[in-house]
Design a protein around this motif. Structure first.
Motif, mmCIF file in Angstrom:
data_model
loop_
_atom_site.group_PDB
_atom_site.id
_atom_site.type_symbol
_atom_site.label_atom_id
_atom_site.label_comp_id
_atom_site.label_asym_id
_atom_site.label_seq_id
_atom_site.Cartn_x
_atom_site.Cartn_y
_atom_site.Cartn_z
ATOM 1 N N ALA A 99 71.116 -30.669 29.559
ATOM 2 C CA ALA A 99 70.055 -30.950 28.580
ATOM 3 C C ALA A 99 70.326 -30.223 27.262
ATOM 4 O O ALA A 99 69.409 -29.678 26.625
ATOM 5 C CB ALA A 99 68.688 -30.565 29.143
ATOM 6 N N GLY A 100 71.602 -30.196 26.858
ATOM 7 C CA GLY A 100 71.977 -29.582 25.598
ATOM 8 C C GLY A 100 72.054 -28.068 25.621
ATOM 9 O O GLY A 100 72.255 -27.445 24.565
ATOM 10 N N ARG A 101 71.928 -27.461 26.803
ATOM 11 C CA ARG A 101 71.965 -26.000 26.920
ATOM 12 C C ARG A 101 73.184 -25.598 27.750
ATOM 13 O O ARG A 101 73.373 -26.093 28.862
ATOM 14 C CB ARG A 101 70.679 -25.496 27.579
ATOM 15 N N ASP A 102 73.998 -24.706 27.217
ATOM 16 C CA ASP A 102 75.225 -24.304 27.907
ATOM 17 C C ASP A 102 74.918 -23.620 29.230
ATOM 18 O O ASP A 102 74.040 -22.743 29.308
ATOM 19 C CB ASP A 102 76.042 -23.354 27.029
ATOM 20 N N VAL A 103 75.655 -24.012 30.253
ATOM 21 C CA VAL A 103 75.592 -23.376 31.566
ATOM 22 C C VAL A 103 76.785 -22.435 31.733
ATOM 23 O O VAL A 103 76.642 -21.306 32.215
ATOM 24 C CB VAL A 103 75.586 -24.443 32.685
ATOM 25 N N LEU A 104 77.971 -22.916 31.363
ATOM 26 C CA LEU A 104 79.181 -22.104 31.380
ATOM 27 C C LEU A 104 79.496 -21.626 29.969
ATOM 28 O O LEU A 104 79.050 -22.229 28.983
ATOM 29 C CB LEU A 104 80.367 -22.911 31.914
ATOM 30 N N ARG A 105 80.265 -20.549 29.876
ATOM 31 C CA ARG A 105 80.679 -20.042 28.571
ATOM 32 C C ARG A 105 81.462 -21.116 27.815
ATOM 33 O O ARG A 105 82.464 -21.637 28.317
ATOM 34 C CB ARG A 105 81.565 -18.812 28.773
ATOM 35 N N PRO A 106 81.060 -21.463 26.613
ATOM 36 C CA PRO A 106 81.835 -22.442 25.829
ATOM 37 C C PRO A 106 83.078 -21.794 25.226
ATOM 38 O O PRO A 106 83.054 -20.624 24.829
ATOM 39 C CB PRO A 106 80.847 -22.871 24.734
ATOM 40 N N LEU A 107 84.156 -22.542 25.198
ATOM 41 C CA LEU A 107 85.391 -22.071 24.583
ATOM 42 C C LEU A 107 85.256 -22.181 23.071
ATOM 43 O O LEU A 107 85.147 -23.283 22.525
ATOM 44 C CB LEU A 107 86.576 -22.899 25.073
ATOM 45 N N GLU A 108 85.278 -21.052 22.386
ATOM 46 C CA GLU A 108 85.125 -21.046 20.945
ATOM 47 C C GLU A 108 86.396 -21.573 20.279
ATOM 48 O O GLU A 108 87.510 -21.304 20.728
ATOM 49 C CB GLU A 108 84.824 -19.630 20.462
ATOM 50 N N ALA A 109 86.223 -22.313 19.186
ATOM 51 C CA ALA A 109 87.356 -22.969 18.525
ATOM 52 C C ALA A 109 88.431 -21.982 18.115
ATOM 53 O O ALA A 109 89.630 -22.250 18.246
ATOM 54 C CB ALA A 109 86.852 -23.740 17.307
ATOM 55 N N GLU A 110 88.033 -20.807 17.648
ATOM 56 C CA GLU A 110 89.017 -19.836 17.172
ATOM 57 C C GLU A 110 89.821 -19.210 18.313
ATOM 58 O O GLU A 110 90.884 -18.634 18.095
ATOM 59 C CB GLU A 110 88.356 -18.726 16.342
ATOM 60 N N ARG A 111 89.306 -19.329 19.551
ATOM 61 C CA ARG A 111 90.028 -18.784 20.706
ATOM 62 C C ARG A 111 90.884 -19.838 21.403
ATOM 63 O O ARG A 111 91.723 -19.501 22.236
ATOM 64 C CB ARG A 111 89.046 -18.199 21.720
ATOM 65 N N ALA A 112 90.671 -21.099 21.088
ATOM 66 C CA ALA A 112 91.290 -22.185 21.842
ATOM 67 C C ALA A 112 92.807 -22.223 21.723
ATOM 68 O O ALA A 112 93.497 -22.742 22.609
ATOM 69 C CB ALA A 112 90.708 -23.531 21.410
ATOM 70 N N THR A 113 93.327 -21.677 20.646
ATOM 71 C CA THR A 113 94.776 -21.692 20.460
ATOM 72 C C THR A 113 95.390 -20.303 20.620
ATOM 73 O O THR A 113 96.585 -20.116 20.384
ATOM 74 C CB THR A 113 95.139 -22.238 19.064
ATOM 75 N N ALA A 114 94.592 -19.327 21.033
ATOM 76 C CA ALA A 114 95.082 -17.962 21.196
ATOM 77 C C ALA A 114 95.815 -17.809 22.520
ATOM 78 O O ALA A 114 95.655 -18.613 23.452
ATOM 79 C CB ALA A 114 93.909 -16.981 21.134
ATOM 80 N N ALA A 115 96.632 -16.766 22.610
ATOM 81 C CA ALA A 115 97.268 -16.445 23.882
ATOM 82 C C ALA A 115 96.177 -16.136 24.909
ATOM 83 O O ALA A 115 95.146 -15.540 24.583
ATOM 84 C CB ALA A 115 98.193 -15.242 23.707
#
Length: 294
Positions: free
Chosen positions: A30-46
């Motif tokens: 219902a539009g509310r995160d259940v799991l931690r969302p992957l932040e865009a700035e972390r998506a390409t990090a090691a």
């Protein structure tokens, strides 16, 4: 930016990142995160996968002591796959790119073919199948032995549930206490401080432990956010690893098939390790049933 695969079936929305360990980048109710969302700035990090919402564990769960074990009378050495950590951790599924086998608006199948290497010497195929249907999210996990030799196998799922405002409840009969090397040392009845048979706030129990005799249900609720989730698992996922790292915004509630370091226990089969003949499969099923409470 990594490419995501999005599935939707109200009230659920799921985004996966096949190239990043087949991980979950977001799961919302219902539009509310259940799991931690992957932040865009972390998506390409090691190590970006470790900042995701969760990933499959295969062909084993948790640690293998000193990255080695004995199987059929032979010593098996694995690569140490977690920096300077002395043990191998979680298998290879979370560190490889997955292929999209099939997809629809509300369902997707990801597959990973493993040729056999230093991370795991047996050829095998891994599969995860997601389906959103009404209030339920279903996840099927599969390990198939594609080698010409017998293979040990285990699997599980490592979700990172948002911790803020979380109450949880689960029933287990016992738990493995760990030594200074984070390996199971002694099996005991669940201590009172770690007893979540009645729903209560997570608190700070300092858990990174494998529970046994799990009733295969965990009830999670965020009263202040108006949502709740019931996690259920099949008989193959008879153990529950609970991870409550200090000063972290997530909690791991991990249905798995075997105890930590089960391959080095006196009786790996009794600890949950499966023996797969060539062509045989180990399959686990997990369901998340959502409830909107306000």
């Amino acid at each position: 930016m990594v490419e995501t695969l999005s599935l939707s079936s109200p009230p659920w929305r799921l985004c996966l990142v096949p190239s990043l360990g087949g991980a979950v980048s977001s799961l919302g109710l219902a539009g509310r995160d259940v799991l931690r969302p992957l932040e865009a700035e972390r998506a390409t990090a090691a190590e970006a996968v470790r900042h995701s919402g969760g990933y499959m564990l295969a062909p084993y769960s948790n640690r293998i002591a000193d990255a080695g074990f004995t199987w059929r009378g032979e010593r098996v050495r694995l690569a140490r796959n977690f920096g300077d950590h002395p043990h191998s951790l979680h298998g290879f599924a979370w560190q490889r790119a997955w292929a999209v086998e099939d997809r629809d608006v509300n369902a997707a199948s990801l597959v990973l073919d493993h040729p056999g290497d230093a991370d795991w010497p047996w050829r095998c195929r891994l599969r995860q199948v997601w389906r959103l249907d009404g209030r339920r999210v279903s996840l099927a996990l599969e390990v198939e032995n594609r080698d010409d030799r017998d293979m040990p196998a285990g699997l599980g799922w490592h979700p990172y549930f948002l911790r803020d405002g979380l109450d949880m409840a689960f029933r287990c009969e016992g738990v493995w206490l760990s030594d200074a090397r984070q390996l199971p040392e002694r099996h005991v009845s669940v201590p009172a401080d770690w007893d979540y048979s009645v729903r209560r706030p997570v608190g700070t129990p300092g858990l990174d432990h494998c529970f046994t005799g799990w009733a295969r249900e965990a009830r999670l609720a965020w009263p202040s956010r108006g949502i709740a989730v019931t996690l259920t698992a099949c008989e193959a996922l008879s153990h529950l690893v609970v991870f409550t790292p200090e000063e972290s915004d997530v909690v791991g509630i991990e249905p798995v098939s075997h105890a930590n370091d089960a391959l080095n226990m006196a009786d790996p089969a009794a600890a949950g390790v499966r023996h797969l003949a060539p062509g045989e499969r180990l399959v686990g099923h997990i369901h998340l049933t959502g409830e909107i409470t306000s």
